[in-house]
Write a protein that holds these residues in place. Structure first.
Motif, short mmCIF file in Angstrom:
data_model
loop_
_atom_site.label_atom_id
_atom_site.label_comp_id
_atom_site.label_asym_id
_atom_site.label_seq_id
_atom_site.Cartn_x
_atom_site.Cartn_y
_atom_site.Cartn_z
N VAL A 105 54.05 11.83 -31.05
CA VAL A 105 55.25 11.26 -31.67
C VAL A 105 55.14 11.31 -33.19
O VAL A 105 56.08 11.69 -33.87
CB VAL A 105 55.49 9.82 -31.18
N THR A 106 53.99 10.98 -33.71
CA THR A 106 53.86 10.92 -35.17
C THR A 106 53.69 12.30 -35.79
O THR A 106 54.40 12.66 -36.72
CB THR A 106 52.69 10.02 -35.58
N PHE A 107 52.76 13.10 -35.29
CA PHE A 107 52.43 14.35 -35.96
C PHE A 107 53.35 15.50 -35.57
O PHE A 107 53.76 16.27 -36.43
CB PHE A 107 50.97 14.73 -35.70
N ASP A 108 53.69 15.63 -34.29
CA ASP A 108 54.57 16.72 -33.89
C ASP A 108 55.98 16.52 -34.42
O ASP A 108 56.70 17.48 -34.64
CB ASP A 108 54.60 16.87 -32.37
N ALA A 162 44.70 20.64 -28.49
CA ALA A 162 43.43 20.41 -27.79
C ALA A 162 42.54 19.47 -28.60
O ALA A 162 41.87 18.60 -28.03
CB ALA A 162 42.73 21.74 -27.55
N ARG A 163 42.54 19.63 -29.91
CA ARG A 163 41.74 18.74 -30.76
C ARG A 163 42.26 17.31 -30.68
O ARG A 163 41.50 16.36 -30.57
CB ARG A 163 41.79 19.23 -32.21
N ARG A 164 43.59 17.15 -30.68
CA ARG A 164 44.17 15.81 -30.57
C ARG A 164 43.89 15.19 -29.21
O ARG A 164 43.66 13.98 -29.12
CB ARG A 164 45.67 15.85 -30.83
N LEU A 165 43.90 16.00 -28.16
CA LEU A 165 43.59 15.49 -26.82
C LEU A 165 42.13 15.03 -26.76
O LEU A 165 41.83 13.98 -26.19
CB LEU A 165 43.88 16.55 -25.77
N ALA A 166 41.24 15.81 -27.36
CA ALA A 166 39.83 15.41 -27.38
C ALA A 166 39.63 14.13 -28.19
O ALA A 166 38.87 13.24 -27.79
CB ALA A 166 38.99 16.53 -27.97
N GLU A 167 40.34 14.00 -29.31
CA GLU A 167 40.25 12.77 -30.10
C GLU A 167 40.77 11.58 -29.31
O GLU A 167 40.19 10.50 -29.35
CB GLU A 167 41.06 12.92 -31.39
N ALA A 168 41.88 11.78 -28.60
CA ALA A 168 42.46 10.69 -27.81
C ALA A 168 41.51 10.26 -26.70
O ALA A 168 41.36 9.07 -26.42
CB ALA A 168 43.81 11.12 -27.23
N ALA A 194 48.31 7.62 -23.44
CA ALA A 194 49.06 6.80 -24.40
C ALA A 194 48.68 7.15 -25.83
O ALA A 194 49.55 7.26 -26.70
CB ALA A 194 48.80 5.32 -24.13
N THR A 195 47.40 7.35 -26.09
CA THR A 195 46.96 7.71 -27.44
C THR A 195 47.46 9.09 -27.82
O THR A 195 47.92 9.31 -28.94
CB THR A 195 45.43 7.66 -27.54
N TYR A 196 47.40 10.03 -26.89
CA TYR A 196 47.89 11.38 -27.17
C TYR A 196 49.40 11.35 -27.43
O TYR A 196 49.90 12.05 -28.32
CB TYR A 196 47.57 12.33 -26.03
N ALA A 197 50.13 10.55 -26.67
CA ALA A 197 51.58 10.43 -26.88
C ALA A 197 51.87 9.87 -28.26
O ALA A 197 52.82 10.31 -28.93
CB ALA A 197 52.20 9.57 -25.79
N LEU A 198 51.09 8.92 -28.70
CA LEU A 198 51.28 8.36 -30.03
C LEU A 198 51.03 9.42 -31.09
O LEU A 198 51.79 9.55 -32.06
CB LEU A 198 50.36 7.17 -30.24
#
Length: 82
Positions: free
Chosen positions: A59-62, A8-14, A52-56
Protein backbone atom coordinates in the motif's frame (compact mmCIF):
# COMPACT_ATOMS: atom_id res chain seq x y z
CA UNK A 1 16.21 -3.23 -9.47
CA UNK A 2 13.41 -5.07 -11.19
CA UNK A 3 9.89 -5.16 -9.86
CA UNK A 4 10.01 -8.92 -9.10
CA UNK A 5 13.20 -8.72 -7.03
CA UNK A 6 11.81 -5.71 -5.20
CA UNK A 7 8.65 -7.62 -4.30
CA UNK A 8 10.65 -10.68 -3.27
CA UNK A 9 12.86 -8.53 -1.05
CA UNK A 10 9.79 -6.96 0.58
CA UNK A 11 8.24 -10.40 1.12
CA UNK A 12 11.44 -11.61 2.78
CA UNK A 13 11.51 -8.50 4.99
CA UNK A 14 7.87 -9.03 5.94
CA UNK A 15 8.53 -12.68 6.85
CA UNK A 16 11.52 -11.69 9.00
CA UNK A 17 9.51 -9.00 10.76
CA UNK A 18 6.64 -11.42 11.42
CA UNK A 19 9.08 -14.04 12.68
CA UNK A 20 10.67 -11.51 14.99
CA UNK A 21 7.29 -10.54 16.44
CA UNK A 22 6.28 -14.17 16.99
CA UNK A 23 9.70 -15.04 18.37
CA UNK A 24 9.55 -12.27 20.93
CA UNK A 25 5.89 -12.46 21.89
CA UNK A 26 4.37 -15.90 21.36
CA UNK A 27 7.21 -18.39 21.32
CA UNK A 28 8.52 -17.85 24.89
CA UNK A 29 5.01 -18.38 26.25
CA UNK A 30 4.22 -21.38 24.08
CA UNK A 31 7.63 -23.07 24.26
CA UNK A 32 6.75 -25.48 27.10
CA UNK A 33 3.51 -26.62 25.50
CA UNK A 34 4.88 -26.82 21.96
CA UNK A 35 3.32 -29.66 19.99
CA UNK A 36 2.21 -30.18 16.41
CA UNK A 37 -1.15 -28.43 16.76
CA UNK A 38 0.44 -25.41 18.43
CA UNK A 39 3.13 -25.33 15.75
CA UNK A 40 0.38 -25.26 13.12
CA UNK A 41 -1.26 -22.32 14.90
CA UNK A 42 2.07 -20.46 15.09
CA UNK A 43 2.72 -21.18 11.40
CA UNK A 44 -0.71 -19.76 10.56
CA UNK A 45 0.03 -16.70 12.65
CA UNK A 46 3.35 -16.30 10.84
CA UNK A 47 1.59 -16.44 7.48
CA UNK A 48 -1.08 -13.96 8.57
CA UNK A 49 1.45 -11.50 9.99
CA UNK A 50 3.63 -11.83 6.90
CA UNK A 51 0.66 -11.15 4.62
CA UNK A 52 -0.44 -8.15 6.67
CA UNK A 53 3.06 -6.67 6.74
CA UNK A 54 3.54 -7.26 3.02
CA UNK A 55 0.17 -5.63 2.31
CA UNK A 56 1.22 -2.60 4.31
CA UNK A 57 4.43 -2.39 2.27
CA UNK A 58 2.44 -2.74 -0.95
CA UNK A 59 0.00 0.00 0.00
CA UNK A 60 2.72 2.47 0.90
CA UNK A 61 5.49 1.76 -1.60
CA UNK A 62 3.64 0.45 -4.65
CA UNK A 63 1.26 3.37 -4.44
CA UNK A 64 4.21 5.72 -4.98
CA UNK A 65 5.33 3.67 -7.97
CA UNK A 66 1.86 3.60 -9.55
CA UNK A 67 1.20 7.29 -9.10
CA UNK A 68 4.70 8.31 -10.18
CA UNK A 69 5.26 10.44 -7.09
CA UNK A 70 8.71 8.98 -6.55
CA UNK A 71 9.96 10.20 -9.93
CA UNK A 72 8.28 13.62 -9.76
CA UNK A 73 9.47 14.34 -6.21
CA UNK A 74 6.33 16.26 -5.32
CA UNK A 75 6.59 18.72 -2.50
CA UNK A 76 3.98 19.01 0.17
CA UNK A 77 1.18 21.50 -0.38
CA UNK A 78 2.17 23.27 2.81
CA UNK A 79 5.53 24.27 1.34
CA UNK A 80 5.46 27.31 -0.92
CA UNK A 81 8.02 28.64 -3.32
CA UNK A 82 8.34 32.40 -2.95
Amino acid sequence: MSMKTDRARRLAEAACEAGLVLGLVALPTAWRALDTSLMAVLAGMLLALTAATYALHAVTFDCFLLTGQRSRRNLSYTQRKD
